[in-house]
Design a protein around this motif. Structure first.
Motif, short mmCIF file in Angstrom:
data_model
loop_
_atom_site.label_atom_id
_atom_site.label_comp_id
_atom_site.label_asym_id
_atom_site.label_seq_id
_atom_site.Cartn_x
_atom_site.Cartn_y
_atom_site.Cartn_z
N LYS A 16 -9.63 -9.62 1.72
CA LYS A 16 -8.22 -9.55 1.27
C LYS A 16 -7.46 -8.39 1.89
CE LYS A 16 -8.54 -12.06 -3.05
NZ LYS A 16 -8.23 -12.06 -4.47
N SER A 17 -8.10 -7.22 1.97
CA SER A 17 -7.40 -6.05 2.51
C SER A 17 -7.52 -5.96 4.03
CB SER A 17 -7.95 -4.77 1.88
OG SER A 17 -9.31 -4.56 2.28
N ASP A 44 -9.46 -1.18 10.25
CA ASP A 44 -8.34 -1.91 9.68
C ASP A 44 -7.99 -3.04 10.65
OD1 ASP A 44 -5.68 -2.79 9.05
OD2 ASP A 44 -5.36 -0.94 7.94
#
Length: 103
Positions: A16-17, A44
């Protein structure tokens, strides 16, 4: 072409992130032989950056230097590294003043 290989005791991919978290004994071996060591590393996927919040060591491929930082942020290829409170040493050669890292 593989540009780096990351090893750690464990990793968690948070779908999700979009964050992948590497923990304990993290070692990044660059294609050129340079090595990064830390106890944590985050990737990220959306921003395409690596970062961490604990001390990290960067060892140059040709043993011409070693840098340590309190934390860092880098692009996906480790070509634009921003280390916080960085210290260390480099050994200049006749062809270059600063050794190459990850290239």
């Amino acid at each position: 072409v593989e540009s780096q290989r990351i090893k750690s005791d464990y990793a968690i991919q948070r779908i999700k992130s979009g964050i992948t978290e590497f923990k304990k004994n993290v070692v990044v071996n660059m294609a050129d032989g340079s090595v990064i060591k830390s106890e944590e590393l985050f990737y990220d996927e959306q921003k395409k950056i690596y970062y961490n919040t604990v001390p990290i060591t960067f060892d140059f491929k040709d043993q011409r230097g070693s840098l340590q930082a309190a934390s860092f942020t880098s692009d996906i290829d480790f070509k634009n590294i921003d280390g916080k409170m960085m210290t260390g040493y480099v050994i200049p050669s006749s062809s270059t003043q600063i050794p190459a890292f990850g290239q």
